[in-house]
Enzyme design. Structure first.
Site, short mmCIF file in Angstrom:
data_model
loop_
_atom_site.label_atom_id
_atom_site.label_comp_id
_atom_site.label_asym_id
_atom_site.label_seq_id
_atom_site.Cartn_x
_atom_site.Cartn_y
_atom_site.Cartn_z
N GLU A 164 1.01 -1.21 0.07
CA GLU A 164 0.07 0.02 -0.01
C GLU A 164 1.00 1.23 0.03
O GLU A 164 2.13 1.08 0.34
CB GLU A 164 -0.94 0.02 1.28
CG GLU A 164 -1.91 -1.05 1.06
CD GLU A 164 -2.84 -0.97 2.17
OE1 GLU A 164 -3.81 -0.19 2.40
OE2 GLU A 164 -2.88 -2.14 3.03
N ARG A 168 -0.43 8.65 2.06
CA ARG A 168 -1.93 9.01 1.93
C ARG A 168 -2.33 10.39 1.99
O ARG A 168 -2.95 10.95 1.13
CB ARG A 168 -2.61 8.47 3.11
CG ARG A 168 -4.01 7.92 2.68
CD ARG A 168 -4.74 6.84 3.62
NE ARG A 168 -4.22 5.54 3.43
CZ ARG A 168 -4.76 4.51 4.18
NH1 ARG A 168 -5.20 4.79 5.27
NH2 ARG A 168 -4.67 3.18 3.84
N HIS A 216 -11.24 9.47 6.95
CA HIS A 216 -11.05 8.13 7.47
C HIS A 216 -10.50 7.75 8.63
O HIS A 216 -10.77 6.62 9.35
CB HIS A 216 -10.10 7.51 6.05
CG HIS A 216 -9.96 6.10 6.20
ND1 HIS A 216 -10.66 5.09 6.02
CD2 HIS A 216 -8.35 5.18 6.19
CE1 HIS A 216 -10.17 4.07 6.10
NE2 HIS A 216 -8.77 4.12 6.23
N ARG A 219 -0.66 8.78 9.23
CA ARG A 219 -0.54 7.20 9.35
C ARG A 219 -0.25 6.34 8.09
O ARG A 219 -0.56 6.76 7.31
CB ARG A 219 -1.61 6.49 9.87
CG ARG A 219 -1.99 4.98 9.95
CD ARG A 219 -3.16 4.49 10.87
NE ARG A 219 -4.05 4.54 9.62
CZ ARG A 219 -4.51 3.89 8.98
NH1 ARG A 219 -4.20 2.59 8.72
NH2 ARG A 219 -5.90 4.33 7.86
N HIS A 274 -8.71 9.26 3.35
CA HIS A 274 -8.53 8.34 2.54
C HIS A 274 -8.74 9.00 1.01
O HIS A 274 -9.75 9.33 0.69
CB HIS A 274 -9.32 7.03 2.81
CG HIS A 274 -8.63 5.70 2.07
ND1 HIS A 274 -8.65 5.57 0.70
CD2 HIS A 274 -8.06 4.54 2.41
CE1 HIS A 274 -8.16 4.45 0.48
NE2 HIS A 274 -7.70 3.76 1.61
C1 SIN Z 1 -7.32 0.51 2.77
O1 SIN Z 1 -7.49 -0.81 2.48
O2 SIN Z 1 -6.98 1.39 1.99
C2 SIN Z 1 -7.36 1.06 4.00
C3 SIN Z 1 -6.41 0.39 5.01
C4 SIN Z 1 -6.00 1.42 5.95
O3 SIN Z 1 -6.76 2.37 6.18
O4 SIN Z 1 -4.88 1.31 6.42
#
Ligand code: SIN
Length: 532
Positions: free
Chosen positions: A118, A291, A352, A387, A245
């Site tokens: 991610e 993010r 988020h 985060r 998010h």
């Molecule tokens: C996601 O699956 O994008 C959310 C995971 C997260 O907020 O760490």
């Protein structure tokens, strides 16, 4: 009065892990506002980050967390959380969590876990269960809690107030310092309030993103724990860092759900509605930048064009792999007539995650004696200003585990005489509009005046309007028989004010807090927590 050794407020990963571990020491009550599954953990799609691959290292995970957090995180906290990751993922597996495996078999080893990536991660290190990781974890935890004779579960119950000195008529013999002896808890079916007395209380009530009109969170995320702790005298830290998010599903009606960042981890690309890519203009990691950077980039591009959404394009990814890894997203999109192997997905940022919360240690200790905090409600110093994706389940797990093992957890407690809840007899139904109306306005103010890009002028306007809302709602709370919606709205107002005040205190831009008046980072003055 109900009498327990341990009171757990909230039923996500932090609450249930703690409940399971302290049930070895005494009797536990788990109090949750709706059903056990009504929590953010249940909706976690992407996964849980940990160093599980030989090519990866603790150093790299520590560094990614620190960089994503805009160098505000606490190094020793980051290191300890990350080093405990593999051990505690093994613990979840032993409880029955069925993570996705490289060979699609089921076993109990860490070695053959399939790992995804991610934003902000320099390595594949996110363990997942298709795109319903949280659901899988919750199933395992709930099964174990329900079988446990030492755990009593109270669904449809909401904690209203912590029981501390301010509820005790003659508290002097218990001073100095604030001590918690449990909570006043309301059964939402009957509106009856009861004393839940406990030697130790864990706050695991999750976040507060419902304070924003557009968010990815379930309805229960109203910041109850943060607000109760603040009202009882605990400090909150870093409340200005609300993470948006980047890819919440966009509809004209405002209905939304999360499109996991793991989709970008597997190759999906953000595009403007004219088909052009833009993330490379903002960060060398492009679509997998941290993010805060991706959300701000989308926000800037949409504002430039006067548009409301951009596209997330996954059409070039192997179709079978897409459907296998993301069955939940696939089915949710189909409900809206979208096939992500053929159509781009309309997305926009939404609130988020709260990086801030109740100031706590890595063992969950707070300013209030016998009150612990774990999960999104807590601010331990792991996330800093933003985060790193999939670090939240990890933090909740580690801190809840640590709290359950902390030496103070077995210390004995002297209880004062705790008065019954003073329920008001009056209920001014004709004034209910104070609650319904203000709740909506509050979320709209936060979205418009204290969103991804902020200005001091708008923050000041927001503060004065929010203070009025708090006064009206609190007045209603003081003069009417208590109701869940009133408690939640009071809590939302406390949190909204805390976010705006913190945002006004930080006169720089860092991580999830971007201030148009001070667009640069100022390490000399502001590389420290904002504490209120
Ligand atoms: C996601 O699956 O994008 C959310 C995971 C997260 O907020 O760490």
């Amino acid at each position: 009065m109900k009498d327990y050794d341990f009171l757990v407020l909230g039923s996500g990963i932090a609450g249930l892990v703690f409940a399971l571990e302290v049930s070895k020491l005494g009797r536990v009550a788990v109090v949750t506002k709706r059903s056990l599954q009504d929590c953010n953990t249940e909706y976690a799609q992407g996964g849980i980050a940990a160093v599980l691959d030989e090519q990866d290292s603790f150093e790299q995970h520590v560094n990614d967390t620190w960089i994503a957090g805009a160098e505000l995180g606490k190094q020793e906290v980051i290191r300890r959380v990350i080093e405990d990751g593999p051990k505690l993922i093994q613990y979840l597996i032993d409880l029955g969590t069925d993570f996705t495996r490289l060979d699609n078999t089921y076993d109990k080893r860490l070695e053959n876990l399939s790992l995804t990536r991610e934003g902000g991660h320099s390595h594949r290190r996110v363990a997942y269960a298709a795109d319903s990781t949280g659901h899988q974890i919750m199933q395992a935890l709930i099964d174990n809690c329900k079988k446990n004779p030492n755990i009593d579960i109270f669904e449809d119950h909401i904690a209203i107030d912590l029981i501390t000195q301010h509820h005790i008529p003659q508290p002097d013999s218990f001073l100095p310092g604030i001590t918690c002896w449990g909570a006043y808890v309301m059964d939402t079916a009957t509106n009856q309030v009861e004393v839940f007395r406990a030697k130790k209380t864990l706050m695991a009530t999750g976040g507060a993103s419902r304070v924003y009109a557009h968010n990815t969170n379930p309805e229960v995320s109203t910041g109850d724990g943060m607000a109760m702790a603040r009202l009882a005298g605990a400090r909150l830290a870093n409340m200005e860092f609300v993470q948006f998010h980047p890819t919440a599903f966009w509809t004209a009606e405002g209905e939304t759900f999360l499109i996991s960042e793991a989709l970008r981890g597997e190759g999906a690309v953000l595009k403007l509605t004219d088909g052009s890519c833009f993330m490379e203009n903002y960060h060398p990691l492009g679509n997998l930048a941290p993010r805060d950077i991706v959300s701000r980039a989308i926000d800037a591009e949409l504002k430039k064009r006067g548009e409301k959404y951009c596209w997330l394009d996954a059409r070039h990814i192997d179709h079978e792999q897409l459907r296998r890894h993301f069955p939940y997203i696939d089915s949710k999109l189909r409900e809206h007539g979208i096939d992500f192997t053929r159509d781009p997905i309309p997305v926009a940022p939404a609130a988020h995650y709260f990086c801030g919360g109740v100031l706590s240690t890595i063992d969950g200790l707070t300013d209030i004696k016998n009150l612990y905090a774990a999960g999104e409600v807590a601010c331990t110093g792991l996330h800093g200003a933003n985060r790193l994706a999939s670090n939240s389940l990890l933090e909740a797990l580690v801190v809840a585990w640590n709290a359950s093992k902390h030496p103070s957890i077995t210390e004995d407690v002297v209880f004062p005489t705790i008065p019954e809840w003073q329920q008001m007899n009056s209920f001014y139904e004709n004034e209910w509009v104070i609650i319904s109306h203000n709740r909506e306005i509050l979320a709209t103010i936060m979205h418009g005046y204290c969103g991804i890009r902020r200005s001091r002028r708008l923050l000041k306007y927001a503060l004065s309007r929010l203070e009025n809302i708090y006064n009206e709602v609190n007045n209603f709370y003081q003069h009417n028989a208590v109701r869940k919606e009133v408690v939640e709205t009071r809590n939302l107002a406390v949190i909204a004010i805390a976010v705006v005040r913190s945002a006004l205190m930080r006169k720089e831009s860092r991580g999830a807090h971007f201030l148009i008046d001070n667009p640069e980072r100022n390490d000399e003055i502001f590389r420290r927590d904002t504490v209120i």
